[in-house]
Design a protein around this motif. Structure first.
Motif, PDB file in Angstrom:
ATOM      1  N   LEU A  49       0.766  -1.174  -0.009  1.00 34.37           N
ATOM      2  CA  LEU A  49       0.189   0.017   0.097  1.00 34.37           C
ATOM      3  C   LEU A  49       0.771   1.179  -0.220  1.00 34.37           C
ATOM      4  N   HIS A  51       1.085   5.006   0.901  1.00 34.41           N
ATOM      5  CA  HIS A  51       0.335   5.769   1.942  1.00 34.41           C
ATOM      6  C   HIS A  51       1.346   6.689   2.582  1.00 34.41           C
ATOM      7  N   TRP A  56       3.678   0.368   2.388  1.00 33.87           N
ATOM      8  CA  TRP A  56       3.415  -0.506   3.494  1.00 33.87           C
ATOM      9  C   TRP A  56       3.605  -1.749   3.139  1.00 33.87           C
ATOM     10  N   CYS A  77       3.482  -6.349   9.596  1.00 33.38           N
ATOM     11  CA  CYS A  77       3.516  -4.945   8.543  1.00 33.38           C
ATOM     12  C   CYS A  77       5.028  -4.481   8.711  1.00 33.38           C
ATOM     13  N   LYS A 115      -3.913  -8.533   1.834  1.00 35.14           N
ATOM     14  CA  LYS A 115      -3.855  -7.345   0.799  1.00 35.14           C
ATOM     15  C   LYS A 115      -4.637  -6.209   1.788  1.00 35.14           C
ATOM     16  N   VAL A 116      -4.120  -5.073   1.727  1.00 29.08           N
ATOM     17  CA  VAL A 116      -4.628  -3.749   2.299  1.00 29.08           C
ATOM     18  C   VAL A 116      -4.798  -2.502   1.332  1.00 29.08           C
ATOM     19  N   VAL A 117      -6.182  -2.000   1.482  1.00 28.69           N
ATOM     20  CA  VAL A 117      -6.440  -1.003   0.523  1.00 28.69           C
ATOM     21  C   VAL A 117      -6.769   0.116   1.452  1.00 28.69           C
ATOM     22  N   HIS A 118      -6.860   1.426   1.137  1.00 31.48           N
ATOM     23  CA  HIS A 118      -7.250   2.687   1.868  1.00 31.48           C
ATOM     24  C   HIS A 118      -8.435   3.353   1.262  1.00 31.48           C
ATOM     25  N   PHE A 125      -8.286   1.861   6.763  1.00 29.96           N
ATOM     26  CA  PHE A 125      -7.691   0.703   5.705  1.00 29.96           C
ATOM     27  C   PHE A 125      -8.185  -0.683   6.100  1.00 29.96           C
ATOM     28  N   PRO A 151      -2.255   2.667   8.945  1.00 32.91           N
ATOM     29  CA  PRO A 151      -2.120   1.615   8.032  1.00 32.91           C
ATOM     30  C   PRO A 151      -1.366   0.352   8.954  1.00 32.91           C
ATOM     31  N   TYR A 304       2.192  -9.775  -5.867  1.00 31.40           N
ATOM     32  CA  TYR A 304       1.839  -8.795  -6.181  1.00 31.40           C
ATOM     33  C   TYR A 304       2.657  -8.020  -7.310  1.00 31.40           C
TER      34      TYR A 304
END
Ligand code: GAL
Length: 358
Positions: A49, A51, A56, A77, A115-118, A125, A151, A304
């Motif tokens: 991510l 950010h 991140w 993380c 998987k992280v998205v904002h 998050f 995050p 990814y």
């Protein structure tokens, strides 16, 4: 004064342990990769991510031995300045497994490929991951979701389940009993969801991309505007192709896919595909890996594709070299994507610097 040598002897190892790791300057695919504490980065099956000026990295925290393939700790993380990507600061455990044996994320479950998205609308998050319930092998095939205000977390687990129960695919086959028996079987309870990624399009719509139907298809399902639920809109892709490890990215207005075949922890020849629209049709482009170990994708499996911050058309393949007998030792194989005849390719590099891609 006589105590000074003793004191020094006691302090020296502590001082050495506390000393920061000297900055690293290059990425060495497949080598040990130290974080800012000198520990091998523990974030397998990772997602990234961008950010607040940092990238991140979220991934599966593994422990030594074969038990390390189950979630004993949670999702780890790390972060790096966006213009670095070689030196990673340990940000701790973002999502922790639960001590409550009744929780879907009880210690000993399987949490993979976070998987992280904002989400700009809610400010949250949102972490999605592949979840297998404790003691049930890979039978549950669920997607889990958790949210955080920062995050690095802590992420609060919301729920897990199969995808879009009771809802047919946009491109449902004419004769599902014959063409897609597992899709049909799972219609009431929801589609299976194993290896996965989350892709956010330029218009802010997020999609969950996951191996489904016992890995016979990949499905792409839209998420709602909070990114925490499915909308009911989804397609079935690549029937019978047994694709895993999906990674999606966009370049020149097209959607690109890199994934793998289906051989568990053992590496196989990667797959790639392209489409003009996310819902398809998707056209396969073959194995993007090049060179000596192309048939094993340089002993890696995709997780990814990371756009270089500030230069999003420059893309980095991020893969895992799994070591299932000692899970914590798994390595990372990151390679710059090279375009050849309009196709993404992955030639091997012993070492490279992100700065050289700028
Ligand atoms: C791989 C998959 C991994 C993990 C493993 C278990 O194919 O990509 O995420 O599920 O199988 O054997």
């Amino acid at each position: 004064m006589r105590r000074l040598p003793l004191l020094l002897a006691l302090l020296c190892p502590l001082l050495a342990a506390a000393a920061p790791t000297p900055p690293q300057s290059e990425i060495r695919p497949g080598a040990l990769w130290e974080d800012d504490h000198g520990n091998h980065i523990n974030a397998h099956g990772g997602g990234f991510l961008l950010h607040a000026g940092r990238v991140w990295w979220f991934g599966e925290h593994k422990v030594p031995g074969e038990a390390g393939n189950t979630a004993q700790v949670g999702v780890h993380c790390y972060s790096s300045p966006a213009d670095d990507l070689v030196n990673w600061r340990d940000e701790g455990i973002a999502l922790r497994v639960s001590d409550d044996p009744a929780s879907p994320i009880a210690r000993g479950c399987i949490i993979e490929r976070p998987k992280v998205v904002h989400n700009a609308k809610t400010g949250k998050f949102v972490m999605w991951f592949h979840l297998e319930l404790k003691g049930r092998g890979y039978a549950a095939a669920q997607a889990g979701v958790a949210v955080a205000d920062r995050p690095e977390g802590p992420y609060v687990f919301l729920r897990a389940g199969r995808v879009n129960p009771g809802i047919p695919a946009q491109n449902a086959p004419a004769d599902p009993a014959k063409e897609a028996p597992i899709y049909l079987r799972d219609l009431p309870g929801g589609q299976m969801a194993r290896d996965m990624t989350i892709f956010v399009d330029d218009d802010g719509t997020a999609y969950h991309v996951y191996a489904s139907e016992d890995n016979r298809t990949l499905q792409i399902a839209a998420l709602d505007d909070t990114y925490t639920r499915h909308t009911g809109r989804y397609v079935r892709l690549f029937p019978g192709r047994y694709m895993e490890a999906p990674a999606l990215f966009k370049k020149d207005g097209k959607y690109w896919f890199i994934g793998s075949g289906c051989t568990g922890w053992a590496p196989n020849a990667a797959r790639s595909a392209v489409a003009d629209a996310i819902w398809g049709p998707w056209t396969e482009l073959g194995n993007p890996a090049r060179g000596e170990n192309a048939e094993k994708t340089h002993f890696s499996q995709s997780t990814y594709v990371l756009p270089l911050p500030g230069k999003p058309d420059t893309l980095i393949y991020c893969g895992d070299r799994w070591t299932p007998k000692n899970a914590i030792d798994g390595r990372y194989v990151w390679l710059p994507i090279v375009w050849e005849d309009g196709k993404p390719t992955l030639p091997w590099r012993d070492a490279w610097r992100p700065a050289d891609l700028r």
